[in-house]
Scaffold this motif. Structure first.
Motif, PDB file in Angstrom:
ATOM      1  N   ARG A  25      -1.993  10.081  -5.960  1.00  0.00           N
ATOM      2  CA  ARG A  25      -3.107   9.148  -5.775  1.00  0.00           C
ATOM      3  C   ARG A  25      -2.715   7.978  -4.860  1.00  0.00           C
TER       4      ARG A  25
ATOM      5  N   LEU B 234       0.844  -1.203   0.000  1.00  0.00           N
ATOM      6  CA  LEU B 234       0.000   0.000   0.000  1.00  0.00           C
ATOM      7  C   LEU B 234       0.876   1.247   0.000  1.00  0.00           C
ATOM      8  N   ARG B 235       0.395   2.268  -0.695  1.00  0.00           N
ATOM      9  CA  ARG B 235       1.157   3.528  -0.782  1.00  0.00           C
ATOM     10  C   ARG B 235       0.429   4.585   0.045  1.00  0.00           C
TER      11      ARG B 235
ATOM     12  N   ILE C 141      -9.880   9.575  -1.910  1.00  0.00           N
ATOM     13  CA  ILE C 141      -8.756   8.802  -1.354  1.00  0.00           C
ATOM     14  C   ILE C 141      -9.086   8.432   0.095  1.00  0.00           C
TER      15      ILE C 141
ATOM     16  N   ASP D 173      -2.892   5.130  -1.781  1.00  0.00           N
ATOM     17  CA  ASP D 173      -3.978   4.249  -1.314  1.00  0.00           C
ATOM     18  C   ASP D 173      -4.598   4.791  -0.034  1.00  0.00           C
TER      19      ASP D 173
ATOM     20  N   VAL E 181      -8.702   1.779   4.247  1.00  0.00           N
ATOM     21  CA  VAL E 181      -8.599   1.301   2.861  1.00  0.00           C
ATOM     22  C   VAL E 181      -9.650   0.224   2.542  1.00  0.00           C
TER      23      VAL E 181
END
Ligand code: SF4
Length: 487
Positions: free
Chosen positions: A405, A328-329, A425, A407, A453
């Motif tokens: 953009r 995940l970012r 987001i 996560d 998320v």
């Protein structure tokens, strides 16, 4: 450089700590240039509003339980009063303390006062504060208007102190004095150090000052295992507690951006040692912090035992979280040191940090000890990260978020969290600064991010219906297009 508490006002951060609000690059570069003394402010040719130092000074003083604050300014300067009262009550409830309102008055300076002076209004407001709240201390905070017209706030405070028979303390925090709103924290602490804190009557070998905002009480349990007791300051403390800050065995802070001035002042003037390592967010930082706290308070053995026990306790759950969060970012936006801390926590959890922006950057701390350099610690222990400095400029933040953009967007302030949500987001608003403290804090973050998320429907829906105030043209530009080139 030592603090000078004989001065009537605290020097602003730009002058004292070489602080800046404009930078774009990497954390490593920011660190290196701060160390070398080559970092320069990058001015913006366009900017939106940001928080002001007067507001941050009031926010600290307003939550002292038995003090009152008279804000000498136009009514607009009191725009956050209702919010302070809400935060004050919510924080007291969270800590299980009896609820009290914040004692706040604004002098409502009008055009007439700007021409003829606002001294009479100030006298009237201070007398009113005494009448309404019966406080132990009255703080007078200045504003752009009272500063520009040159009202003699200090002289009036002295006169009223004699008349009313209680400390009336001027706090010099005009919004225009500093671009760095954290200068307002320093102005409030300067006033507390000069006029409220008293020499120790008896030292308390178990008492540790915790400079914080309004988070949940997590330190009682942690400190209890070391035979220590937290003394939370400044929100929800009373004047008695503040008078006796000098009696503590040590001072810690949840964020040196917040408490650098008070911690250094207590050490310099009263010999209360400051724990000068990065605050306890992220596994390495918690280890270091507990070791240093153990050393300063003479509890080395107990600290080592606590570290070993806690590391073993969280190991399995942490590994599991790392597995689920891998890949995940994240993007981080927060105050300076707090931002560094969040990046460390996220990296410990196995996330990729695609970028971070911090609201300002201090090139040094008041204690002057390199061991306390949180950014350097972050880069050495977790590697480099793209980082900008932006004093809550929404247009830059939206541009960066839209481009990256991530996560998940992890953000410390509610006024900024809305942008992540409007872009669809998943956004984690970190309102309670103690949520991430210690080993348990690491797990808290992991679960919260998984929640964010895993439940994106709300923000996606919001994004479908929200219209950004920024044009497509702006979103195609470089986020720092309005920042001047490196001098
Ligand atoms: S002190 Fe100045 S910058 Fe701050 S709210 Fe008042 S007018 Fe605005």
């Amino acid at each position: 450089m030592p603090l000078n508490l004989e001065l009537s006002e605290a020097p602003i951060r730009e002058n004292r700590l070489g602080s800046v609000t404009g930078y774009n690059g990497t954390a490593g570069e920011l660190c290196r240039r701060s160390r070398e003394g080559t970092l320069r402010e990058r001015e913006r040719s366009f900017s939106q509003c940001a928080t002001c130092a007067s507001v941050t000074a009031i926010c600290k003083l307003a939550m002292i339980r038995d003090a009152a604050v008279v804000n000498h300014g136009a009514l607009g300067c009191a725009g956050d009063f209702a919010n302070f009262n809400f935060v004050n009550r919510a924080g007291q409830a969270r800590r299980g303390r009896p609820l009290r309102n914040a004692n706040l008055i604004n002098t409502n300076l009008l055009e007439h006062d700007i021409v003829f002076g606002g001294g009479e209004k100030l006298r009237e407001a201070v007398r009113e504060a005494r009448e309404r709240f019966s406080p132990r201390v009255i703080f007078i905070t200045t504003s752009c208007a009272s500063g520009i017209i040159g009202d003699d706030t200090a002289g009036i405070a002295e006169e009223l102190e004699k008349e009313l028979g209680l400390p009336v303390v001027p706090v010099s925090c005009e919004g225009f004095r500093s671009q760095i709103w954290a200068s307002g924290f320093d102005a409030a602490y300067h006033a507390i150090l000069r006029r409220v804190v008293k020499p120790p009557r008896q030292k308390r070998p178990d008492l540790v000052n915790v400079i914080n905002f309004w988070g949940e009480d997590v330190f009682s349990e942690l400190f209890g295992r070391l035979g220590l007791t937290p003394n939370y300051v400044v929100p929800f403390a009373d004047i008695d507690q503040l008078e006796r800050l000098s009696e503590a065995v040590a001072t810690v802070q949840i964020c040196p951006t917040l408490g650098t001035y008070l911690a250094a002042g207590l050490e310099e003037r009263y010999g209360v040692p400051e724990v000068k390592v990065p605050p306890p967010y992220g596994r390495d930082a918690v280890d270091n912090w507990l070791r240093e706290l153990g050393r300063v308070t003479g509890r080395e053995k107990e600290s080592e035992a606590l570290i070993a026990e806690e590391r073993a306790r969280i190991a399995g759950e942490l590994e599991e979280l790392r597995g689920r969060l891998k890949g995940l970012r994240a993007f981080v936006a927060a105050g300076a040191v707090y931002g560094h801390s969040i990046v460390a926590v996220l990296k410990d959890l196995g996330l990729e940090v695609a970028g971070a922006t911090v609201w300002h950057h201090d090139t040094r701390f008041d204690h002057g000890d390199p061991a306390g350099d949180t950014l350097d610690h972050l880069v050495r222990s977790h590697g480099d990260v793209a980082m900008s400095v932006c004093n809550k400029q929404s247009f830059e933040l939206v541009n960066m978020l839209n481009r990256i953009r991530p996560d998940v967007f992890v953000v410390r302030h509610n006024g900024m969290s809305v942008w992540g949500a409007k872009l669809g987001i998943p956004t984690f608003l970190m309102g309670d600064e103690h949520f991430g403290v210690g080993y348990e804090g690491l797990l808290n973050y992991g679960h919260k991010i998984l929640d964010a998320v895993g439940n994106p429907a709300f923000v996606r829906n919001l994004a479908r219906h929200a219209r950004l105030p920024y044009t497509d043209w702006w979103l195609r530009q470089d986020a720092c297009a309005f920042m001047e080139d490196e001098p």
